[in-house]
Motif scaffolding. Structure first.
Motif, PDB file in Angstrom:
ATOM      1  N   GLY A  31       5.735   4.730 -28.383  1.00  0.00           N
ATOM      2  CA  GLY A  31       4.303   4.705 -28.104  1.00  0.00           C
ATOM      3  C   GLY A  31       3.515   5.501 -29.123  1.00  0.00           C
ATOM      4  N   GLN A  76       6.020   1.225 -20.356  1.00  0.00           N
ATOM      5  CA  GLN A  76       6.854   0.059 -20.640  1.00  0.00           C
ATOM      6  C   GLN A  76       7.948   0.353 -21.644  1.00  0.00           C
ATOM      7  OE1 GLN A  76       3.831   0.687 -21.118  1.00  0.00           O
ATOM      8  NE2 GLN A  76       2.798  -0.496 -22.679  1.00  0.00           N
ATOM      9  N   ASN A 112      -1.368   5.211 -19.075  1.00  0.00           N
ATOM     10  CA  ASN A 112      -0.087   4.570 -19.330  1.00  0.00           C
ATOM     11  C   ASN A 112       0.925   5.525 -19.941  1.00  0.00           C
ATOM     12  OD1 ASN A 112       1.086   2.146 -18.859  1.00  0.00           O
ATOM     13  ND2 ASN A 112       0.866   1.440 -20.953  1.00  0.00           N
ATOM     14  N   ILE A 113       0.609   6.794 -19.966  1.00  0.00           N
ATOM     15  CA  ILE A 113       1.431   7.779 -20.662  1.00  0.00           C
ATOM     16  C   ILE A 113       2.161   8.638 -19.643  1.00  0.00           C
ATOM     17  CG2 ILE A 113       1.331   9.784 -22.189  1.00  0.00           C
ATOM     18  CD1 ILE A 113       0.700   7.223 -23.613  1.00  0.00           C
TER      19      ILE A 113
ATOM     20  N   PRO B  22       8.044  -0.830 -31.897  1.00  0.00           N
ATOM     21  CA  PRO B  22       8.616  -1.727 -30.904  1.00  0.00           C
ATOM     22  C   PRO B  22       7.781  -2.975 -30.668  1.00  0.00           C
ATOM     23  CG  PRO B  22       7.613   0.149 -29.828  1.00  0.00           C
ATOM     24  CD  PRO B  22       7.360   0.312 -31.280  1.00  0.00           C
ATOM     25  N   GLY B  42       2.970  -4.862 -26.278  1.00  0.00           N
ATOM     26  CA  GLY B  42       2.569  -3.943 -25.217  1.00  0.00           C
ATOM     27  C   GLY B  42       3.445  -2.729 -25.063  1.00  0.00           C
ATOM     28  N   TYR B  43       4.479  -2.597 -25.887  1.00  0.00           N
ATOM     29  CA  TYR B  43       5.336  -1.416 -25.729  1.00  0.00           C
ATOM     30  C   TYR B  43       4.629  -0.135 -26.127  1.00  0.00           C
ATOM     31  CZ  TYR B  43       9.207  -4.420 -24.685  1.00  0.00           C
ATOM     32  OH  TYR B  43      10.011  -5.321 -24.069  1.00  0.00           O
ATOM     33  N   VAL B  44       3.647  -0.242 -27.004  1.00  0.00           N
ATOM     34  CA  VAL B  44       2.919   0.973 -27.376  1.00  0.00           C
ATOM     35  C   VAL B  44       1.502   0.971 -26.810  1.00  0.00           C
ATOM     36  CG1 VAL B  44       4.149   1.814 -29.374  1.00  0.00           C
ATOM     37  CG2 VAL B  44       2.635  -0.091 -29.634  1.00  0.00           C
ATOM     38  N   HIS B  45       1.294   0.211 -25.743  1.00  0.00           N
ATOM     39  CA  HIS B  45      -0.026   0.261 -25.091  1.00  0.00           C
ATOM     40  C   HIS B  45      -0.168   1.626 -24.420  1.00  0.00           C
ATOM     41  CE1 HIS B  45      -3.544  -0.994 -22.851  1.00  0.00           C
ATOM     42  NE2 HIS B  45      -2.995  -0.398 -21.830  1.00  0.00           N
ATOM     43  N   ARG B  46      -1.162   2.386 -24.871  1.00  0.00           N
ATOM     44  CA  ARG B  46      -1.296   3.746 -24.358  1.00  0.00           C
ATOM     45  C   ARG B  46      -2.545   3.919 -23.505  1.00  0.00           C
ATOM     46  NH1 ARG B  46      -0.893   5.152 -30.432  1.00  0.00           N
ATOM     47  NH2 ARG B  46      -1.768   3.091 -30.290  1.00  0.00           N
ATOM     48  N   MET B 365      -5.396  -4.016 -23.852  1.00  0.00           N
ATOM     49  CA  MET B 365      -5.307  -4.834 -22.653  1.00  0.00           C
ATOM     50  C   MET B 365      -6.570  -5.658 -22.517  1.00  0.00           C
ATOM     51  SD  MET B 365      -4.526  -3.787 -18.791  1.00  0.00           S
ATOM     52  CE  MET B 365      -5.999  -4.381 -18.012  1.00  0.00           C
TER      53      MET B 365
END
Lengths: 173, 393
Positions: A31, A76, A112-113, B22, B42-46, B365
């Motif tokens: 991330g 995720q 999301n963290i 990723p 979306g793996y690095v959606h923060r 998103m």
């Protein structure tokens, strides 16, 4: 030559010697903003040249001794991070690179963290900075290698946690 | 009677040896030929957009810089230009010039970085090491100007933090002389190296019509002959007085994408020299109110990868009401999924690297506004958090 050593001790010494001289690393971005990733790559390139310590970045977790993590853990990427860690052979070491990997950094509080890497995996070396300079990353790696020479045990084994700590997913923090 | 054959699927990622970020791909193959490609992001959606709404206008600047570590300066520039537009102020000319200067230096670093990574995908590690060694020159310059190698935070709302003095200007000129000589060598490699050409020439061809239909941006579009560049189409900062020459190629294959980016470096060197020669005197910052007047603003800048789009909405408080970011990699990804079909599996990493993908940039998103039910789809923090927990378990 010391004669009172058992052959297991000798074997252990041999293993440590081999481990210290050729730690293979795998890199996972769970991330991160890329900043730490490009600095990790920069440490491999001619000016900084981390490979002189025997450290080699390669693709498969099954060949890796060291997991270099960047970025905060997103919801995720968490399962993947744990899966990669579990695929690595024992003993395995985790280096968290960057402020985000330490604590969530600038992204702290985003929905999301989950926080830093140590929310999910036992971490051996913390390298702060946003992003850390290549010298700092090299310093982190060298510190780990020096500790290994002195008989350091992975964070997971010391704390008796061989499996990653499960994180409750419905936390409100 | 033969049963319907299941296509053989190859999942790649999110952890994979080629790219450092990723992303999950799934390719259906028939032998060695790709028949279908799909992508899961979306793996690095923060949650940066929502996170920015919880911060003040000034704090959000530092969060938005960390959308992407490679092109952090353009993100900050786009945001600052938008906020200044909302507040009705304009940064002084010297600040505008320094913004453009740092943006162009960042373009050099990004293109050299990409050249190395793409060469690595081609199995040409020599070029990877060489271009990254030369990239350290520009990293030194950026560090000299701003004090940090990556995430420079040169921008402030209403100006810039760092000044260029004579000593720095000389250092930049000397660095550019060295880089120009090296870039000549890279152009030679890209144009003439026989082995390299076998990995690039005629591979991943995208026609001009396809490029326009897929909406690709930046050097990927320019390699297909689409002369589109925000610095020219809608000039901002110092580009309003500084004409930029668009570099295009007609071939549309991977080689064209290499040529466009390497030739853009020469144009960038020219721009930086002009900016240094004509650097206006004056202040670096202008006062900007803590509370931004209500309104909406759009700001577009040319990132190294293409057009970067910011939408900002203010409700008159000291926090943004809404920030929407559209990064250049997102439209470019569509081209990868189209171009890989019918190609050898071995070409896939090269085609992917050819658009210069940046995953951390594009993991946003999107919630489609549902007009049928007439529901208001503005999400609160709790709703969004709950949604994130449900979607990602």
């Amino acid at each position: 030559m010391e004669f009172n050593k058992t052959w297991q001790d000798m074997l252990e010494q041999l293993k440590t010697w081999a481990r210290v001289n050729s730690p293979w690393a795998i890199h996972f971005n769970s991330g991160s903003c890329n900043g730490c990733d490009i600095e990790i790559l920069a440490t491999l390139t001619p000016r900084y040249d981390m490979e002189r310590f025997g450290l080699k970045l390669q693709g498969s977790p099954r060949h890796a001794d060291v997991l270099i993590c960047t970025g905060p853990v997103t919801r995720q990427a968490r399962d993947r991070l744990i899966r990669i860690y579990e695929q690595m052979p024992d003993p395995k070491f985790v280096i968290a690179v960057g402020s985000c990997a330490l604590s969530g950094g600038a992204f702290q509080g985003c929905y999301n963290i989950l926080g830093g890497i140590d929310q999910v995996l036992p971490v051996d070396v913390y390298v702060p900075g946003c992003p850390p300079r290549p010298e700092a990353i090299i310093d982190g790696v060298v510190k780990l290698l020096e500790q290994l020479k002195a008989g350091y045990q992975p964070a997971a084994r010391r704390s008796g946690v061989l499996r990653p700590v499960p994180v409750p997913v419905t936390d409100a923090g | 009677m033969t049963a319907e054959r299941e296509p053989f699927r190859i999942p790649i990622g999110p952890q994979h040896p080629s790219l450092k970020e990723p992303g999950h791909f799934e390719f259906s193959v028939d032998g060695e030929i790709v028949t279908q490609a799909s992508l899961r992001l979306g793996y690095v959606h923060r949650g940066i957009e929502k996170g920015a709404e919880q911060r003040s206008w000034v704090q959000a600047l530092y969060l938005l810089e960390r959308v992407c570590g490679i092109c952090s300066h353009v993100h900050a520039t786009a945001y600052c230009l938008g906020v200044e537009k909302l507040a009705g102020v304009e940064a002084p000319p010297r600040a505008q010039a320094i913004r453009s200067l740092v943006a162009e230096l960042e373009r050099i670093h990004s293109h050299l970085l990409w050249l190395g990574v793409a060469a690595h995908e081609a199995g040409f590690d020599m070029l990877f090491m060489h271009s990254w060694r030369d990239r350290e020159t520009v990293m030194n310059l950026l560090e000299g100007i701003t004090g940090n190698r990556v995430n420079y935070s040169a921008n402030l709302l209403g100006g810039v933090k760092c000044d260029i003095d004579q000593r720095l200007a000389d250092a930049i000129r000397a660095g550019l002389d060295y880089l120009e000589e090296r870039t000549q060598h890279y152009l030679d490699v890209v144009l003439n190296d026989a082995l390299f050409l076998r990995r690039t020439r005629g591979i991943g061809v995208m026609s001009r019509e396809d490029a326009e239909r897929l909406g690709v941006v930046g050097p990927t579009a320019r390699a297909s002959g689409v002369a589109r560049d925000v610095r020219v189409d809608a000039p901002y900062a110092a580009y309003r007085t500084l004409p930029v020459q668009i570099v295009t190629e007609m071939a549309g294959d991977l080689q064209a994408r290499f040529i466009v980016r390497v030739r853009e470096l020469f144009e960038t060197y020219r721009l930086i020299r002009t900016l240094l020669d004509t650097l206006p005197e004056g202040e670096l910052t202008v006062r900007i109110p803590r509370r931004i007047p209500p309104g909406e603003a759009i700001s577009r800048v040319e990132a190294p990868r293409g057009e970067l789009f910011y939408y900002l909405k203010s409700n008159g408080s000291d926090q943004p009401e809404r920030i929407k970011i559209r990064t250049p990699t997102l439209p470019n990804f569509a081209s990868v999924l189209v171009l890989t079909v019918g190609r050898q599996l071995a070409d896939v990493p090269m085609i992917l690297a050819g658009i210069d993908p940046c995953f951390s940039c594009n993991d946003r998103m999107v919630a489609i506004h549902d007009t049928g039910e007439g529901r208001d789809r503005r999400w609160t923090w709790e709703q969004l958090r709950q949604h994130g927990i449900e979607v990602y378990r």
